[in-house]
Design an enzyme around this catalytic site. Sequence first.
Site, PDB file in Angstrom:
ATOM      1  N   ASP A  21       3.849 -76.446   5.555  1.00 47.99           N
ATOM      2  CA  ASP A  21       5.084 -75.895   4.962  1.00 47.99           C
ATOM      3  C   ASP A  21       4.965 -74.481   4.402  1.00 47.99           C
ATOM      4  OD1 ASP A  21       6.460 -78.130   5.640  1.00 47.99           O
ATOM      5  OD2 ASP A  21       6.455 -79.023   3.636  1.00 47.99           O
ATOM      6  N   HIS A  58     -17.272 -55.892   7.632  1.00 45.70           N
ATOM      7  CA  HIS A  58     -15.985 -56.572   7.495  1.00 45.70           C
ATOM      8  C   HIS A  58     -15.921 -57.448   6.242  1.00 45.70           C
ATOM      9  CE1 HIS A  58     -14.935 -56.078  12.036  1.00 45.70           C
ATOM     10  NE2 HIS A  58     -14.794 -54.972  11.342  1.00 45.70           N
ATOM     11  N   ASP A 117     -12.190 -50.118   1.011  1.00 48.18           N
ATOM     12  CA  ASP A 117     -11.480 -49.711   2.235  1.00 48.18           C
ATOM     13  C   ASP A 117     -10.154 -50.455   2.182  1.00 48.18           C
ATOM     14  OD1 ASP A 117     -10.461 -49.317   4.777  1.00 48.18           O
ATOM     15  OD2 ASP A 117     -12.346 -49.755   5.812  1.00 48.18           O
ATOM     16  N   ASP A 126      -4.960 -45.978   5.825  1.00 44.98           N
ATOM     17  CA  ASP A 126      -6.308 -46.546   5.949  1.00 44.98           C
ATOM     18  C   ASP A 126      -7.289 -45.605   5.258  1.00 44.98           C
ATOM     19  OD1 ASP A 126      -8.555 -47.875   6.765  1.00 44.98           O
ATOM     20  OD2 ASP A 126      -8.301 -47.501   8.909  1.00 44.98           O
ATOM     21  N   HIS A 171     -20.825 -47.936  13.726  1.00 46.10           N
ATOM     22  CA  HIS A 171     -19.434 -47.991  14.182  1.00 46.10           C
ATOM     23  C   HIS A 171     -18.972 -46.601  14.620  1.00 46.10           C
ATOM     24  CE1 HIS A 171     -17.902 -46.279  10.369  1.00 46.10           C
ATOM     25  NE2 HIS A 171     -18.696 -47.112   9.726  1.00 46.10           N
ATOM     26  N   HIS A 196     -10.241 -44.057  14.880  1.00 54.31           N
ATOM     27  CA  HIS A 196      -9.328 -44.858  15.703  1.00 54.31           C
ATOM     28  C   HIS A 196      -7.941 -44.292  15.491  1.00 54.31           C
ATOM     29  CE1 HIS A 196      -8.056 -46.997  12.013  1.00 54.31           C
ATOM     30  NE2 HIS A 196      -9.343 -47.112  11.717  1.00 54.31           N
ATOM     31  N   HIS A 229      -5.242 -50.255  13.645  1.00 52.55           N
ATOM     32  CA  HIS A 229      -5.934 -49.809  14.856  1.00 52.55           C
ATOM     33  C   HIS A 229      -4.824 -49.658  15.885  1.00 52.55           C
ATOM     34  CE1 HIS A 229     -10.116 -51.521  13.554  1.00 52.55           C
ATOM     35  NE2 HIS A 229      -9.651 -50.590  12.754  1.00 52.55           N
ATOM     36  N   GLU A 252     -13.867 -41.483   9.661  1.00 52.29           N
ATOM     37  CA  GLU A 252     -14.502 -42.427   8.738  1.00 52.29           C
ATOM     38  C   GLU A 252     -15.981 -42.666   9.021  1.00 52.29           C
ATOM     39  OE1 GLU A 252     -13.315 -46.576   9.295  1.00 52.29           O
ATOM     40  OE2 GLU A 252     -11.738 -45.917  10.659  1.00 52.29           O
ATOM     41  N   TYR A 262     -25.214 -47.131   6.191  1.00 53.22           N
ATOM     42  CA  TYR A 262     -25.417 -48.473   5.625  1.00 53.22           C
ATOM     43  C   TYR A 262     -26.910 -48.778   5.692  1.00 53.22           C
ATOM     44  CZ  TYR A 262     -20.575 -48.072   6.995  1.00 53.22           C
ATOM     45  OH  TYR A 262     -19.297 -47.581   7.167  1.00 53.22           O
ATOM     46  N   ARG A 286     -19.039 -45.355   2.981  1.00 57.17           N
ATOM     47  CA  ARG A 286     -18.119 -44.884   4.021  1.00 57.17           C
ATOM     48  C   ARG A 286     -17.077 -44.013   3.334  1.00 57.17           C
ATOM     49  NH1 ARG A 286     -17.251 -49.209   6.247  1.00 57.17           N
ATOM     50  NH2 ARG A 286     -15.297 -49.997   5.411  1.00 57.17           N
ATOM     51  N   GLU A 320     -13.352 -42.392   4.353  1.00 54.07           N
ATOM     52  CA  GLU A 320     -12.340 -42.460   5.416  1.00 54.07           C
ATOM     53  C   GLU A 320     -11.056 -41.779   4.978  1.00 54.07           C
ATOM     54  OE1 GLU A 320     -11.027 -46.473   6.426  1.00 54.07           O
ATOM     55  OE2 GLU A 320     -10.301 -45.729   8.367  1.00 54.07           O
TER      56      GLU A 320
HETATM   57  N1  GLY Z   1      -9.875 -50.674   7.615  1.00 54.06           N
HETATM   58  C1  GLY Z   1     -10.118 -50.789   8.989  1.00 54.06           C
HETATM   59  C2  GLY Z   1     -10.785 -49.616   9.506  1.00 54.06           C
HETATM   60  O1  GLY Z   1     -11.214 -48.767   8.760  1.00 54.06           O
HETATM   61  O2  GLY Z   1     -10.867 -49.435  10.680  1.00 54.06           O
HETATM   62 MN    MN Z   2     -10.155 -47.176   9.766  1.00 54.11          MN
HETATM   63 MN    MN Z   3     -10.492 -48.503   6.786  1.00 55.73          MN
END
Ligand code: GLY
Ligand code: MN
Ligand code: MN
Length: 461
Positions: free
Chosen positions: A36, A243, A260, A271, A354, A358, A365, A408, A412, A429, A431
């Site tokens: 529900d 993540h 983030d 972002d 990474h 993006h 994304h 970004e 790490y 990071r 960004e």
């Molecule tokens: N927060 C997702 C990224 O930085 O791609």
């Molecule tokens: Mn991002």
């Molecule tokens: Mn991000």
Amino acid sequence: MSSTDYRARRATLAARMGRTGVAIIPTAPEQMRNRDSDFPYRHDSYFHYLCGFTEPRAWLVIHGDGRSTLFCQPKDLEREIWDGYRLGPADAPARLGLDAAHSVTDIDSQMPRLLDGSETVWFPFGIHKGLEARVEGWLASVRGRARAGALCPQQQRDLCGPLDEMRLFKDATELDTMRRAAAISAGAHVRAMQECARRLRAGEDVREYHLDAELLHEFRRHGSQFPAYGSIVAAGANACVLHYRADAAPVRDGELVLIDAGCELDGYASDITRTFPANGRFSPAQRQLYDLVLASQDAAVAATRPGARFNDPHDASVQVLAQGMLDLGLLDRNKVGSVQDVIEQRAYFPFYMHRTSHWLGMDVHDCGSYLEPDELAQATPRRDPLSGDTVIHRPARVLRPGMVLTIEPGLYVRPAPGVPERFHGIGIRIEDDAVVTGGGCELITRGVPVQADAIEALMRG
Ligand code: GLY
Ligand code: MN
Ligand code: MN
């Protein structure tokens, strides 16, 4: 966006399909969370891009001449008492600037009539579960009426192709919304940083969720509908989990915090990542790594300009990070060789795993091809130095004004033999969101400071 703006978008799409095409675009389904209780409803981005309608259970049909038909929930007093107002098919055409609307309960009887006479039916491939089968069913109905003179479409094509190209280039209204979303998110980061330092100074317990609450408060207070993605609030070594989500770990004096998080405003994402010392002062080791990541971001920003390729900011970041890894002893020159060797062999990968950018837009994304459309045939096989696999390389997209991307880079450092201990458990990071302009790029997220000194000053206040 006015209904005239949406009509112009539909006309552009229709021109790209050609007069013999017809497009079918469903919005997103509602998702049950548990008994529900639904997840908060979020429309489909393609659908919203073309008509701005936010109710669930709706479909848009766009004809090759630009006329469009909406299927939407019928008016239903009882359902509206429980679930809320519905626009309904009678009012939809005038309100949304469409040519016709029907109840979604009539879609199976109406759709064959709408497809009759078109050569090509376009819909987004691989996004909506069961859509292909649904379209096939409607096509079978058209074919079933062939003896009565119906003409069934002969081709199916992926609507994501033309729509992704349109969405990749943001117009002035979209950029205005994205700048506002970015400003709200920047304010939320400022608030979380200041609240973190204040609580620690006051001797209070600080958990990751306390900072998440500050972000959410600031997003909603300014009218953002939701976070654009699950916020990451990572204390200490949790920052090395890419993540990680905001959880309950204690935020300790002397550690860094990586946040983030970005809000979604009127369908557009922001972002931002910032990494800051919980107590408001970087330690020497934290500062060394922080300044390295910032220098790598500066290099990437300088490489983000019209005419450059999508991978240029990434390559610029990697160049700076790789040199810094050698200089700071994260990598041993005697083992990995020169900076060129580090880049060619991807020896930096354990610390930077990474990509740097993006596309950003309605989806965090965002859609849009990362390859240059005119150069797809230039495919060259390359051997990946880490996996040994052969990967096909194609020329990356050329950046043009109106594209929006994140920048970004990060670093790490998981504890490992040979890695200086003072860097263990540090994850950083930085960004920002960049709009490609005529002469370079505009960073729309700098409402939150990024220089180490400026962060320390903000957190002292
Ligand atoms: N927060 C997702 C990224 O930085 O791609
Ligand atoms: Mn991002
Ligand atoms: Mn991000």
